[in-house]
Scaffold this motif. Structure first.
Motif, PDB file in Angstrom:
ATOM      1  N   ASP A  40      -8.293  -8.164 -16.099  1.00 37.63           N
ATOM      2  CA  ASP A  40      -7.756  -7.279 -17.137  1.00 37.63           C
ATOM      3  C   ASP A  40      -7.457  -5.891 -16.579  1.00 37.63           C
ATOM      4  O   ASP A  40      -6.424  -5.285 -16.907  1.00 37.63           O
ATOM      5  N   VAL A  41      -8.357  -5.376 -15.763  1.00 38.89           N
ATOM      6  CA  VAL A  41      -8.137  -4.050 -15.178  1.00 38.89           C
ATOM      7  C   VAL A  41      -6.940  -4.089 -14.226  1.00 38.89           C
ATOM      8  O   VAL A  41      -6.149  -3.136 -14.173  1.00 38.89           O
ATOM      9  N   GLY A  42      -6.790  -5.178 -13.496  1.00 38.04           N
ATOM     10  CA  GLY A  42      -5.613  -5.311 -12.640  1.00 38.04           C
ATOM     11  C   GLY A  42      -4.325  -5.228 -13.435  1.00 38.04           C
ATOM     12  O   GLY A  42      -3.362  -4.546 -13.039  1.00 38.04           O
ATOM     13  N   THR A  43      -4.293  -5.893 -14.574  1.00 36.57           N
ATOM     14  CA  THR A  43      -3.112  -5.859 -15.447  1.00 36.57           C
ATOM     15  C   THR A  43      -2.864  -4.444 -15.962  1.00 36.57           C
ATOM     16  O   THR A  43      -1.728  -3.958 -15.975  1.00 36.57           O
ATOM     17  N   GLU A  44      -3.939  -3.772 -16.375  1.00 39.30           N
ATOM     18  CA  GLU A  44      -3.810  -2.403 -16.876  1.00 39.30           C
ATOM     19  C   GLU A  44      -3.394  -1.452 -15.750  1.00 39.30           C
ATOM     20  O   GLU A  44      -2.591  -0.524 -15.975  1.00 39.30           O
ATOM     21  N   CYS A  45      -3.903  -1.673 -14.565  1.00 39.84           N
ATOM     22  CA  CYS A  45      -3.510  -0.862 -13.407  1.00 39.84           C
ATOM     23  C   CYS A  45      -2.008  -0.954 -13.158  1.00 39.84           C
ATOM     24  O   CYS A  45      -1.345   0.056 -12.885  1.00 39.84           O
ATOM     25  N   ARG A  46      -1.487  -2.152 -13.220  1.00 39.35           N
ATOM     26  CA  ARG A  46      -0.043  -2.332 -13.007  1.00 39.35           C
ATOM     27  C   ARG A  46       0.750  -1.571 -14.071  1.00 39.35           C
ATOM     28  O   ARG A  46       1.741  -0.904 -13.760  1.00 39.35           O
ATOM     29  N   ARG A  47       0.309  -1.658 -15.313  1.00 43.82           N
ATOM     30  CA  ARG A  47       1.005  -0.967 -16.401  1.00 43.82           C
ATOM     31  C   ARG A  47       1.003   0.549 -16.175  1.00 43.82           C
ATOM     32  O   ARG A  47       2.051   1.208 -16.290  1.00 43.82           O
ATOM     33  N   ILE A  48      -0.147   1.090 -15.839  1.00 42.59           N
ATOM     34  CA  ILE A  48      -0.255   2.537 -15.646  1.00 42.59           C
ATOM     35  C   ILE A  48       0.493   2.974 -14.388  1.00 42.59           C
ATOM     36  O   ILE A  48       1.138   4.027 -14.362  1.00 42.59           O
ATOM     37  N   ALA A  49       0.426   2.162 -13.351  1.00 43.33           N
ATOM     38  CA  ALA A  49       1.149   2.488 -12.118  1.00 43.33           C
ATOM     39  C   ALA A  49       2.647   2.619 -12.389  1.00 43.33           C
ATOM     40  O   ALA A  49       3.313   3.535 -11.869  1.00 43.33           O
ATOM     41  N   LEU A  50       3.180   1.731 -13.193  1.00 44.58           N
ATOM     42  CA  LEU A  50       4.608   1.784 -13.509  1.00 44.58           C
ATOM     43  C   LEU A  50       4.940   3.010 -14.360  1.00 44.58           C
ATOM     44  O   LEU A  50       6.056   3.542 -14.279  1.00 44.58           O
ATOM     45  N   MET A  51       3.998   3.475 -15.152  1.00 44.90           N
ATOM     46  CA  MET A  51       4.210   4.693 -15.957  1.00 44.90           C
ATOM     47  C   MET A  51       4.321   5.931 -15.086  1.00 44.90           C
ATOM     48  O   MET A  51       5.058   6.866 -15.407  1.00 44.90           O
ATOM     49  N   PHE A  52       3.591   5.939 -13.970  1.00 45.51           N
ATOM     50  CA  PHE A  52       3.458   7.168 -13.186  1.00 45.51           C
ATOM     51  C   PHE A  52       3.956   7.013 -11.741  1.00 45.51           C
ATOM     52  O   PHE A  52       3.577   7.785 -10.865  1.00 45.51           O
ATOM     53  N   ASN A  53       4.800   6.033 -11.515  1.00 50.03           N
ATOM     54  CA  ASN A  53       5.450   5.849 -10.214  1.00 50.03           C
ATOM     55  C   ASN A  53       4.463   5.644  -9.070  1.00 50.03           C
ATOM     56  O   ASN A  53       4.700   6.087  -7.943  1.00 50.03           O
ATOM     57  N   ALA A  54       3.357   4.982  -9.366  1.00 45.65           N
ATOM     58  CA  ALA A  54       2.443   4.528  -8.313  1.00 45.65           C
ATOM     59  C   ALA A  54       2.870   3.121  -7.897  1.00 45.65           C
ATOM     60  O   ALA A  54       3.687   2.478  -8.557  1.00 45.65           O
ATOM     61  N   ASN A  55       2.311   2.648  -6.805  1.00 47.99           N
ATOM     62  CA  ASN A  55       2.644   1.314  -6.309  1.00 47.99           C
ATOM     63  C   ASN A  55       1.949   0.269  -7.184  1.00 47.99           C
ATOM     64  O   ASN A  55       0.720   0.167  -7.171  1.00 47.99           O
ATOM     65  N   PRO A  56       2.709  -0.510  -7.959  1.00 48.13           N
ATOM     66  CA  PRO A  56       2.065  -1.436  -8.906  1.00 48.13           C
ATOM     67  C   PRO A  56       1.321  -2.575  -8.234  1.00 48.13           C
ATOM     68  O   PRO A  56       0.319  -3.064  -8.765  1.00 48.13           O
ATOM     69  N   THR A  57       1.790  -3.000  -7.064  1.00 44.82           N
ATOM     70  CA  THR A  57       1.116  -4.094  -6.352  1.00 44.82           C
ATOM     71  C   THR A  57      -0.247  -3.645  -5.837  1.00 44.82           C
ATOM     72  O   THR A  57      -1.251  -4.344  -5.988  1.00 44.82           O
ATOM     73  N   LYS A  58      -0.280  -2.464  -5.239  1.00 43.99           N
ATOM     74  CA  LYS A  58      -1.555  -1.916  -4.771  1.00 43.99           C
ATOM     75  C   LYS A  58      -2.502  -1.670  -5.949  1.00 43.99           C
ATOM     76  O   LYS A  58      -3.707  -1.942  -5.864  1.00 43.99           O
ATOM     77  N   ALA A  59      -1.952  -1.153  -7.021  1.00 46.27           N
ATOM     78  CA  ALA A  59      -2.773  -0.832  -8.182  1.00 46.27           C
ATOM     79  C   ALA A  59      -3.410  -2.091  -8.761  1.00 46.27           C
ATOM     80  O   ALA A  59      -4.609  -2.118  -9.069  1.00 46.27           O
ATOM     81  N   GLU A  60      -2.612  -3.132  -8.911  1.00 46.56           N
ATOM     82  CA  GLU A  60      -3.128  -4.383  -9.463  1.00 46.56           C
ATOM     83  C   GLU A  60      -4.224  -4.957  -8.568  1.00 46.56           C
ATOM     84  O   GLU A  60      -5.273  -5.410  -9.050  1.00 46.56           O
ATOM     85  N   LEU A  61      -4.008  -4.922  -7.269  1.00 52.04           N
ATOM     86  CA  LEU A  61      -5.004  -5.428  -6.320  1.00 52.04           C
ATOM     87  C   LEU A  61      -6.304  -4.638  -6.418  1.00 52.04           C
ATOM     88  O   LEU A  61      -7.398  -5.217  -6.443  1.00 52.04           O
ATOM     89  N   ALA A  62      -6.191  -3.322  -6.506  1.00 45.78           N
ATOM     90  CA  ALA A  62      -7.396  -2.487  -6.638  1.00 45.78           C
ATOM     91  C   ALA A  62      -8.165  -2.850  -7.904  1.00 45.78           C
ATOM     92  O   ALA A  62      -9.399  -2.897  -7.908  1.00 45.78           O
ATOM     93  N   GLY A  63      -7.423  -3.119  -8.978  1.00 52.87           N
ATOM     94  CA  GLY A  63      -8.081  -3.525 -10.220  1.00 52.87           C
ATOM     95  C   GLY A  63      -8.836  -4.829 -10.078  1.00 52.87           C
ATOM     96  O   GLY A  63      -9.964  -4.965 -10.568  1.00 52.87           O
ATOM     97  N   TRP A  64      -8.231  -5.797  -9.431  1.00 52.00           N
ATOM     98  CA  TRP A  64      -8.906  -7.085  -9.236  1.00 52.00           C
ATOM     99  C   TRP A  64     -10.201  -6.928  -8.444  1.00 52.00           C
ATOM    100  O   TRP A  64     -11.181  -7.632  -8.675  1.00 52.00           O
ATOM    101  N   LEU A  65     -10.209  -5.993  -7.504  1.00 51.36           N
ATOM    102  CA  LEU A  65     -11.310  -5.868  -6.555  1.00 51.36           C
ATOM    103  C   LEU A  65     -12.438  -4.932  -6.999  1.00 51.36           C
ATOM    104  O   LEU A  65     -13.545  -5.003  -6.451  1.00 51.36           O
ATOM    105  N   HIS A  66     -12.187  -4.076  -7.966  1.00 50.80           N
ATOM    106  CA  HIS A  66     -13.054  -2.910  -8.129  1.00 50.80           C
ATOM    107  C   HIS A  66     -14.509  -3.247  -8.441  1.00 50.80           C
ATOM    108  O   HIS A  66     -15.405  -2.507  -8.041  1.00 50.80           O
ATOM    109  N   ASP A  67     -14.771  -4.338  -9.129  1.00 47.79           N
ATOM    110  CA  ASP A  67     -16.154  -4.661  -9.520  1.00 47.79           C
ATOM    111  C   ASP A  67     -16.707  -5.917  -8.842  1.00 47.79           C
ATOM    112  O   ASP A  67     -17.642  -6.537  -9.364  1.00 47.79           O
TER     113      ASP A  67
END
Length: 207
Positions: A40-67
């Motif tokens: 779920d956090v990976g999905t939310e990371c991708r959404r927020i990354a696209l809002m703020f011009n961050a890398n969505p692939t990296k963001a999603e991966l970080a979300g999957w891994l964080h916990d």
């Protein structure tokens, strides 16, 4: 791979698909809620990354891994951290839950072969943030707070989302300020969170 990780990976047939492998890794260790939370956090990371011009692939991966360090319960995390030769701060000794971000960072690198420093750094500060935080740091920090792993609606969510409409930094600081205002009731104030608060308090005007 550090020896401490071998027992928890021995039964995993890694496929090379990170989303599948991370989910399986957590589920095999009976961390079913955490597996759902990480996806779920990976999905939310991708959404927020696209809002703020961050890398969505990296963001999603970080979300999957964080916990992913949830496989180690709180009562062994200090020992795990010391075996991994991580710096253990006094606040982390008092409240070992917080050190899971540092353990997850090492696990991402050693178990899942993540070499991207942006991803590793974001995972490593996702609970507390830090001073001089990167765009990806803030994406994961905010996504984790929006997709929280408790029941009900987070008490800070309305303020966070309102400030997120201004900037990612406003959104991140809204949560930091929420904790700061109740700091007398918290077990500890992690120095990284304190640093982030001090850095941003005069730059961000919450709405």
């Amino acid at each position: 791979m550090h020896d401490i990780f071998k027992p928890i990976t021995a039964s995993i047939a890694f496929t090379g698909d990170l989303k599948t492998d991370i989910k399986s890794f957590l589920e095999v260790s009976n961390c079913l809620d955490t597996a759902t939370h990480c996806i779920d956090v990976g999905t939310e990371c991708r959404r927020i990354a696209l809002m703020f011009n961050a890398n969505p692939t990296k963001a999603e991966l970080a979300g999957w891994l964080h916990d992913i360090s949830a496989v180690f319960p709180n009562n062994v995390r200090l020992d795990v951290a010391r075996q991994l030769e991580l710096e253990v701060l006094p606040e982390e000794t008092v409240f070992p839950m917080i050190i899971h971000q540092k353990i997850s960072r090492v696990m991402a690198k050693e178990i899942f072969d993540i070499t991207d420093q942006d991803v590793l750094d974001a995972v490593g500060c996702h609970t507390t943030l830090r001073s001089n935080s990167s765009l990806l740091d803030k994406v994961l920090f905010v996504a984790d707070k929006i997709s929280w792993d408790q029941k009900g609606t987070p008490p800070y969510l309305e303020d966070l989302n309102r400030n997120l409409q201004i900037s990612l930094t406003h959104g991140a600081f809204a949560y930091i300020n929420f904790l700061w205002e109740k700091r007398d009731t918290l077990k500890v104030i992690h120095p990284w969170l304190r640093d982030a608060y001090e850095e941003l308090k005069d730059k961000v005007h919450l709405v």
